[in-house]
Design a protein around this motif. Structure first.
Motif, PDB file in Angstrom:
ATOM      1  N   ILE A 164       0.805  -1.219   0.000  1.00  0.00           N
ATOM      2  CA  ILE A 164       0.000   0.000   0.000  1.00  0.00           C
ATOM      3  C   ILE A 164       0.844   1.279   0.000  1.00  0.00           C
ATOM      4  CG2 ILE A 164      -0.336   0.188   2.501  1.00  0.00           C
ATOM      5  CD1 ILE A 164      -3.274   0.665   0.355  1.00  0.00           C
ATOM      6  N   HIS A 165       1.981   1.239   0.671  1.00  0.00           N
ATOM      7  CA  HIS A 165       2.827   2.428   0.774  1.00  0.00           C
ATOM      8  C   HIS A 165       3.874   2.510  -0.335  1.00  0.00           C
ATOM      9  CE1 HIS A 165       0.921   3.274   4.553  1.00  0.00           C
ATOM     10  NE2 HIS A 165       1.212   2.053   4.971  1.00  0.00           N
ATOM     11  N   GLU A 166       3.813   1.582  -1.276  1.00  0.00           N
ATOM     12  CA  GLU A 166       4.742   1.518  -2.401  1.00  0.00           C
ATOM     13  C   GLU A 166       6.208   1.635  -1.969  1.00  0.00           C
ATOM     14  OE1 GLU A 166       3.546   4.205  -5.498  1.00  0.00           O
ATOM     15  OE2 GLU A 166       1.505   3.425  -5.510  1.00  0.00           O
ATOM     16  N   PRO A 167       6.644   0.722  -1.106  1.00  0.00           N
ATOM     17  CA  PRO A 167       8.036   0.775  -0.646  1.00  0.00           C
ATOM     18  C   PRO A 167       9.006   0.442  -1.773  1.00  0.00           C
ATOM     19  CG  PRO A 167       7.000  -1.248   0.067  1.00  0.00           C
ATOM     20  CD  PRO A 167       5.920  -0.418  -0.564  1.00  0.00           C
ATOM     21  N   SER A 168      10.231   0.902  -1.638  1.00  0.00           N
ATOM     22  CA  SER A 168      11.233   0.622  -2.667  1.00  0.00           C
ATOM     23  C   SER A 168      11.816  -0.783  -2.512  1.00  0.00           C
ATOM     24  CB  SER A 168      12.348   1.661  -2.622  1.00  0.00           C
ATOM     25  OG  SER A 168      12.971   1.653  -1.355  1.00  0.00           O
ATOM     26  N   LEU A 169      11.626  -1.397  -1.352  1.00  0.00           N
ATOM     27  CA  LEU A 169      12.085  -2.765  -1.099  1.00  0.00           C
ATOM     28  C   LEU A 169      10.984  -3.522  -0.382  1.00  0.00           C
ATOM     29  CD1 LEU A 169      14.247  -5.035  -0.882  1.00  0.00           C
ATOM     30  CD2 LEU A 169      14.961  -3.963   1.268  1.00  0.00           C
ATOM     31  N   ILE A 170      10.658  -4.695  -0.913  1.00  0.00           N
ATOM     32  CA  ILE A 170       9.684  -5.582  -0.272  1.00  0.00           C
ATOM     33  C   ILE A 170      10.334  -6.954  -0.149  1.00  0.00           C
ATOM     34  CG2 ILE A 170       7.442  -6.707  -0.464  1.00  0.00           C
ATOM     35  CD1 ILE A 170       6.539  -4.431  -2.244  1.00  0.00           C
ATOM     36  N   ILE A 171      10.255  -7.535   1.038  1.00  0.00           N
ATOM     37  CA  ILE A 171      10.759  -8.887   1.262  1.00  0.00           C
ATOM     38  C   ILE A 171       9.556  -9.756   1.611  1.00  0.00           C
ATOM     39  CG2 ILE A 171      12.276 -10.349   2.648  1.00  0.00           C
ATOM     40  CD1 ILE A 171      14.009  -7.827   3.105  1.00  0.00           C
ATOM     41  N   LEU A 172       9.322 -10.785   0.798  1.00  0.00           N
ATOM     42  CA  LEU A 172       8.149 -11.638   0.950  1.00  0.00           C
ATOM     43  C   LEU A 172       8.572 -13.093   1.118  1.00  0.00           C
ATOM     44  CD1 LEU A 172       6.053 -10.091  -1.958  1.00  0.00           C
ATOM     45  CD2 LEU A 172       5.717  -9.691   0.487  1.00  0.00           C
ATOM     46  N   ASP A 173       7.945 -13.767   2.057  1.00  0.00           N
ATOM     47  CA  ASP A 173       8.197 -15.186   2.279  1.00  0.00           C
ATOM     48  C   ASP A 173       6.984 -15.967   1.794  1.00  0.00           C
ATOM     49  OD1 ASP A 173       9.250 -17.608   3.166  1.00  0.00           O
ATOM     50  OD2 ASP A 173       8.489 -17.325   5.201  1.00  0.00           O
ATOM     51  N   GLU A 174       7.161 -16.729   0.727  1.00  0.00           N
ATOM     52  CA  GLU A 174       6.092 -17.559   0.149  1.00  0.00           C
ATOM     53  C   GLU A 174       4.797 -16.761  -0.047  1.00  0.00           C
ATOM     54  OE1 GLU A 174       6.537 -20.602  -0.946  1.00  0.00           O
ATOM     55  OE2 GLU A 174       8.341 -21.284   0.078  1.00  0.00           O
ATOM     56  N   PRO A 175       4.830 -15.684  -0.835  1.00  0.00           N
ATOM     57  CA  PRO A 175       3.663 -14.806  -0.951  1.00  0.00           C
ATOM     58  C   PRO A 175       2.456 -15.415  -1.663  1.00  0.00           C
ATOM     59  CG  PRO A 175       5.319 -14.186  -2.551  1.00  0.00           C
ATOM     60  CD  PRO A 175       5.941 -15.216  -1.660  1.00  0.00           C
ATOM     61  N   LEU A 176       2.632 -16.506  -2.369  1.00  0.00           N
ATOM     62  CA  LEU A 176       1.515 -17.091  -3.108  1.00  0.00           C
ATOM     63  C   LEU A 176       0.834 -18.237  -2.360  1.00  0.00           C
ATOM     64  CD1 LEU A 176       3.124 -17.081  -6.658  1.00  0.00           C
ATOM     65  CD2 LEU A 176       1.782 -15.297  -5.529  1.00  0.00           C
ATOM     66  N   THR A 177       1.382 -18.603  -1.208  1.00  0.00           N
ATOM     67  CA  THR A 177       0.814 -19.690  -0.420  1.00  0.00           C
ATOM     68  C   THR A 177      -0.606 -19.349   0.020  1.00  0.00           C
ATOM     69  OG1 THR A 177       2.983 -20.345   0.382  1.00  0.00           O
ATOM     70  CG2 THR A 177       1.099 -21.074   1.673  1.00  0.00           C
ATOM     71  N   GLY A 178      -1.511 -20.267  -0.220  1.00  0.00           N
ATOM     72  CA  GLY A 178      -2.888 -20.094   0.220  1.00  0.00           C
ATOM     73  C   GLY A 178      -3.760 -19.258  -0.700  1.00  0.00           C
TER      74      GLY A 178
END
Length: 109
Positions: free
Chosen positions: A12-26
């Motif tokens: 939502i805040h459009e960060p310049s860096l996003i770290i995601l762990d298994e974002p497609l799970t579920g």
């Protein structure tokens, strides 16, 4: 639903860096496709997305650079073509490359 809310909160805040762990799970197929599209758009706008996944097809299709971790160590990193060259598997998919690199690491240990 929790996964969707967590992803929305991260983006939502459009960060310049996003770290995601298994974002497609579920996620259902439609939601997963939308998330992949949003992440690609975010990268196209200059952001960096670091994502972990055990779904190698997702990494193969989405990643510009891929890191392979075996036994808690980064054993290889690069573009898909660089990993193919390192594994000696020029026409292979990421699953074959991963298995070759992990086997090489186990043999060296």
């Amino acid at each position: 639903m929790r996964q969707k809310v967590a992803l929305a909160g991260a983006l939502i805040h459009e960060p310049s860096l996003i770290i995601l762990d298994e974002p497609l799970t579920g996620l259902d197929a439609g939601s997963a496709r939308r998330v992949k599209t949003v992440l690609r758009e975010h990268v196209a706008n200059g952001a960096t997305v670091v994502m972990t996944t055990h779904i190698l097809e997702v990494a193969e299709r989405m990643a510009e650079r891929i890191g392979v971790i075996a036994r808690g160590r980064l054993v290889a990193e690069g573009t898909l073509d660089e990993l193919r060259a390192r594994a000696g598997r020029q026409d292979s998919n990421l699953e074959d490359i991963f298995l070759t690199l992990v086997a090489d690491e186990s043999a060296a240990a």
